[in-house]
Design a protein around this motif. Structure first.
Motif, PDB file in Angstrom:
ATOM      1  N   ALA A 211       1.376   4.464   2.991  1.00  0.00           N
ATOM      2  CA  ALA A 211       1.524   3.343   2.060  1.00  0.00           C
ATOM      3  C   ALA A 211       2.852   3.496   1.330  1.00  0.00           C
ATOM      4  CB  ALA A 211       0.377   3.339   1.058  1.00  0.00           C
ATOM      5  N   PRO A 212       3.576   2.409   1.139  1.00  0.00           N
ATOM      6  CA  PRO A 212       4.832   2.513   0.403  1.00  0.00           C
ATOM      7  C   PRO A 212       4.559   2.876  -1.053  1.00  0.00           C
ATOM      8  CG  PRO A 212       4.329   0.222   0.899  1.00  0.00           C
ATOM      9  CD  PRO A 212       3.291   1.054   1.577  1.00  0.00           C
ATOM     10  N   PRO A 213       5.475   3.583  -1.706  1.00  0.00           N
ATOM     11  CA  PRO A 213       5.282   3.931  -3.111  1.00  0.00           C
ATOM     12  C   PRO A 213       5.168   2.670  -3.975  1.00  0.00           C
ATOM     13  CG  PRO A 213       7.107   5.156  -2.162  1.00  0.00           C
ATOM     14  CD  PRO A 213       6.704   4.127  -1.157  1.00  0.00           C
ATOM     15  N   GLU A 214       4.229   2.678  -4.903  1.00  0.00           N
ATOM     16  CA  GLU A 214       4.061   1.527  -5.791  1.00  0.00           C
ATOM     17  C   GLU A 214       5.302   1.350  -6.654  1.00  0.00           C
ATOM     18  OE1 GLU A 214       0.435   1.246  -8.018  1.00  0.00           O
ATOM     19  OE2 GLU A 214      -0.695   2.190  -6.390  1.00  0.00           O
ATOM     20  N   GLY A 215       5.695   0.095  -6.810  1.00  0.00           N
ATOM     21  CA  GLY A 215       6.831  -0.218  -7.661  1.00  0.00           C
ATOM     22  C   GLY A 215       8.185   0.040  -7.036  1.00  0.00           C
TER      23      GLY A 215
ATOM     24  N   GLU B  53      17.320   2.247  -2.694  1.00  0.00           N
ATOM     25  CA  GLU B  53      16.164   2.689  -3.479  1.00  0.00           C
ATOM     26  C   GLU B  53      14.905   2.752  -2.605  1.00  0.00           C
ATOM     27  OE1 GLU B  53      18.094   0.087  -4.451  1.00  0.00           O
ATOM     28  OE2 GLU B  53      19.199   0.985  -6.112  1.00  0.00           O
ATOM     29  N   ALA B  54      14.729   1.764  -1.727  1.00  0.00           N
ATOM     30  CA  ALA B  54      13.585   1.763  -0.826  1.00  0.00           C
ATOM     31  C   ALA B  54      13.637   2.953   0.115  1.00  0.00           C
ATOM     32  CB  ALA B  54      13.533   0.461  -0.032  1.00  0.00           C
ATOM     33  N   THR B  55      14.815   3.257   0.600  1.00  0.00           N
ATOM     34  CA  THR B  55      14.988   4.401   1.502  1.00  0.00           C
ATOM     35  C   THR B  55      14.640   5.697   0.784  1.00  0.00           C
ATOM     36  OG1 THR B  55      16.667   3.267   2.803  1.00  0.00           O
ATOM     37  CG2 THR B  55      16.649   5.679   2.913  1.00  0.00           C
ATOM     38  N   GLU B  56      15.158   5.878  -0.402  1.00  0.00           N
ATOM     39  CA  GLU B  56      14.902   7.110  -1.150  1.00  0.00           C
ATOM     40  C   GLU B  56      13.426   7.249  -1.516  1.00  0.00           C
ATOM     41  OE1 GLU B  56      16.861   9.747  -1.526  1.00  0.00           O
ATOM     42  OE2 GLU B  56      18.281   8.608  -0.312  1.00  0.00           O
ATOM     43  N   ALA B  57      12.785   6.155  -1.915  1.00  0.00           N
ATOM     44  CA  ALA B  57      11.358   6.189  -2.253  1.00  0.00           C
ATOM     45  C   ALA B  57      10.540   6.563  -1.017  1.00  0.00           C
ATOM     46  CB  ALA B  57      10.907   4.844  -2.816  1.00  0.00           C
ATOM     47  N   ALA B  58      10.881   5.980   0.127  1.00  0.00           N
ATOM     48  CA  ALA B  58      10.174   6.283   1.367  1.00  0.00           C
ATOM     49  C   ALA B  58      10.371   7.740   1.764  1.00  0.00           C
ATOM     50  CB  ALA B  58      10.637   5.354   2.485  1.00  0.00           C
TER      51      ALA B  58
ATOM     52  N   VAL C  55       5.811  10.349  10.560  1.00  0.00           N
ATOM     53  CA  VAL C  55       5.279   9.322   9.667  1.00  0.00           C
ATOM     54  C   VAL C  55       6.318   8.228   9.478  1.00  0.00           C
ATOM     55  CG1 VAL C  55       3.651  10.770   8.403  1.00  0.00           C
ATOM     56  CG2 VAL C  55       5.979  10.585   7.600  1.00  0.00           C
ATOM     57  N   ALA C  56       5.794   7.031   9.231  1.00  0.00           N
ATOM     58  CA  ALA C  56       6.621   5.893   8.867  1.00  0.00           C
ATOM     59  C   ALA C  56       6.224   5.496   7.454  1.00  0.00           C
ATOM     60  CB  ALA C  56       6.385   4.734   9.829  1.00  0.00           C
ATOM     61  N   CYS C  57       7.211   5.115   6.684  1.00  0.00           N
ATOM     62  CA  CYS C  57       6.955   4.660   5.324  1.00  0.00           C
ATOM     63  C   CYS C  57       8.068   3.685   4.971  1.00  0.00           C
ATOM     64  CB  CYS C  57       6.931   5.834   4.349  1.00  0.00           C
ATOM     65  SG  CYS C  57       6.564   5.355   2.646  1.00  0.00           S
ATOM     66  N   GLY C  58       7.686   2.459   4.694  1.00  0.00           N
ATOM     67  CA  GLY C  58       8.707   1.453   4.376  1.00  0.00           C
ATOM     68  C   GLY C  58       9.719   1.363   5.499  1.00  0.00           C
TER      69      GLY C  58
END
Length: 169
Positions: A40-44, A51-56, A90-93
């Motif tokens: 699951a992608p990080p909330e928020g 930013e999406a890359t770093e959160a993932a 794993v895949a994330c975002g």
């Protein structure tokens, strides 16, 4: 159900349901099983951009560390059961990462997707060996190879199904 289906079914039954948001993708060849789940992608978190890359990447790193011992235990169980090495991913975002995975010597080092192509050609009788299959692929360099290999795999599945339905000797 062919061997790939049996291996995938075992993994789908064995993996903890809370790990992934969808059934894991199970890729199988004669050397390795690669299991790739979607986190699951990080909330928020942003949906695109740095930013999406770093959160993932952060979510992937956390998953890798928090599940390490259990993943090792499951991999050992699977390696004993199926006689193949196990790799995780794993895949994330927007990101997908494979953890330690096998690079098997053929004539060069090939990752699983390339070995699956060679093994399909050998199993279907198009080539005598991985070496012949690789030479055939290099000569062909087919833009339509994916479509053709899909048709070949479907035909092989039909042949396997017919063998299973046929009389026992």
């Amino acid at each position: 159900m062919g061997q790939h289906g049996q291996v995938a079914a075992w993994w789908h039954g064995r993996l903890p349901q809370e790990w992934f948001v969808a059934p894991a993708e199970v890729r199988v060849d004669r050397d390795e099983v690669v299991v790739v789940g979607t986190l699951a992608p990080p909330e928020g978190a942003a949906e695109e951009g740095p930013e999406a890359t770093e959160a993932a990447l952060g979510r992937i790193s956390r998953f890798r560390e928090e599940t390490r011992d259990e993943r090792i235990a499951i991999a050992r169980e699977a390696e004993h059961r199926f006689g193949r090495k196990v790799a995780w991913g794993v895949a994330c975002g927007p990101e997908e990462r494979l953890f330690t995975h096998l690079s098997a010597p053929v004539m060069t080092r090939l990752r699983q997707p390339e070995r699956i192509v060679l093994d399909t050609l050998v199993e279907a009788g198009v080539a005598r060996s991985r070496a012949d299959a690789l030479a055939w692929c290099v000569r062909l360099v087919g833009e339509h190879a994916d479509e053709w290999l899909g048709q070949l795999r479907a035909a092989m599945t039909d042949v396997q199904r017919l063998r299973e339905q046929g009389p026992t000797v």
